[in-house]
Design an enzyme around this catalytic site. Sequence first.
Site, PDB file in Angstrom:
ATOM      1  N   ASP A  67       2.914   8.670  -2.539  1.00  0.00           N
ATOM      2  CA  ASP A  67       3.652   7.448  -2.905  1.00  0.00           C
ATOM      3  C   ASP A  67       3.733   7.229  -4.322  1.00  0.00           C
ATOM      4  O   ASP A  67       3.419   8.046  -5.194  1.00  0.00           O
ATOM      5  CB  ASP A  67       2.441   6.328  -2.558  1.00  0.00           C
ATOM      6  N   ASP A 136      -9.482  -1.026   1.874  1.00  0.00           N
ATOM      7  CA  ASP A 136      -8.953  -1.865   3.039  1.00  0.00           C
ATOM      8  C   ASP A 136      -8.499  -0.988   4.018  1.00  0.00           C
ATOM      9  O   ASP A 136      -7.988  -1.235   5.271  1.00  0.00           O
ATOM     10  CB  ASP A 136      -7.885  -2.733   2.715  1.00  0.00           C
ATOM     11  N   HIS A 138      -6.397   1.761   3.700  1.00  0.00           N
ATOM     12  CA  HIS A 138      -5.238   2.370   3.494  1.00  0.00           C
ATOM     13  C   HIS A 138      -5.178   3.743   3.219  1.00  0.00           C
ATOM     14  O   HIS A 138      -6.231   4.286   2.704  1.00  0.00           O
ATOM     15  CB  HIS A 138      -4.279   1.407   2.583  1.00  0.00           C
ATOM     16  N   GLU A 143      -0.765  -0.300   4.068  1.00  0.00           N
ATOM     17  CA  GLU A 143      -1.925  -1.338   4.264  1.00  0.00           C
ATOM     18  C   GLU A 143      -2.060  -1.769   5.568  1.00  0.00           C
ATOM     19  O   GLU A 143      -1.345  -1.268   6.191  1.00  0.00           O
ATOM     20  CB  GLU A 143      -1.502  -2.569   3.245  1.00  0.00           C
TER      21      GLU A 143
HETATM   22  P1  PGA Z   1      -9.348   5.816  -5.036  1.00  0.00           P
HETATM   23  O1  PGA Z   1      -8.270   5.337  -4.215  1.00  0.00           O
HETATM   24  O2  PGA Z   1      -9.321   7.446  -4.765  1.00  0.00           O
HETATM   25  O3  PGA Z   1      -9.180   5.482  -6.528  1.00  0.00           O
HETATM   26  O4  PGA Z   1     -10.601   5.289  -4.514  1.00  0.00           O
HETATM   27  C1  PGA Z   1      -8.107   5.765  -2.755  1.00  0.00           C
HETATM   28  C2  PGA Z   1      -6.755   5.165  -2.453  1.00  0.00           C
HETATM   29  O5  PGA Z   1      -6.316   3.879  -2.711  1.00  0.00           O
HETATM   30  O6  PGA Z   1      -5.867   5.752  -1.408  1.00  0.00           O
END
Ligand code: PGA
Length: 245
Positions: A67, A136, A138, A143
Amino acid sequence: MKIIVAKNYREMSKIAADLVVRQIKRKPASVLGLATGHTPFELYDDLVQAYRRGKVSFKKVKTFNLDEYAGLGENNRSSCHYYMKNKFFKKVDLSKKNIFIPDGRAADLKKECAAYERKIRRAGGVDLQILGIGLDGHIGFNEPGSNFSSKTRLVKLAESTRRANAKYFGGRALVPQSAVTMGLGTILKAKKVILLASGREKAAIVKLTLRGKADKITPASVLRKHPQVTVILDKTAAELIKLPK
Ligand code: PGA
């Protein structure tokens, strides 16, 4: 689904790096799907170390990142591209032509998304996809509510995601509202997947993902439909799930 519980973040990163190195040894022209965020930080350090010690070469490897924030390019310090460039790309022997990240600054982001899907397909699909997980649920920037069959597309970021990522931007107000992400359907097509999670704050979403209902409310639960997923957790991220002894 194979679940590995590592004793800490360090060990989780090492186990994941070993799996990536093994994949490239088996298939030197592997297509890797890559993630940003805090979780894979030391995984990249370990891969750089493995490269420096002559244990692996990325010369024939292709990479596709999950992404990118809408509006951000590779020179913006908060972009996924900037992270990847400084953390990994410039430290190993990957060829520039084999590096793919959605261009958040493309004039037509819809076209960019369709083109990205085509590029993945033309490369023969992703052999091994690395994933972190958001609070959440994702994966990528898919999302809650994302369709399990979704493709690379422009999405609106959840407020909880913007809050969690504010640290990379110097405040929530500066976090873009939207992003381009591979879809859940895109991720599902990867031949193998590694899902990483570390820290107590991820324990509840890990439990929901692995033991709750597999539905759109928890995007990462789509992985339960995938035949070749390895979940690597550190102890604290695993503390709410029961595992067979
Ligand atoms: P993080 O993010 O590795 O910074 O916890 C994970 C994500 O949002 O996919």
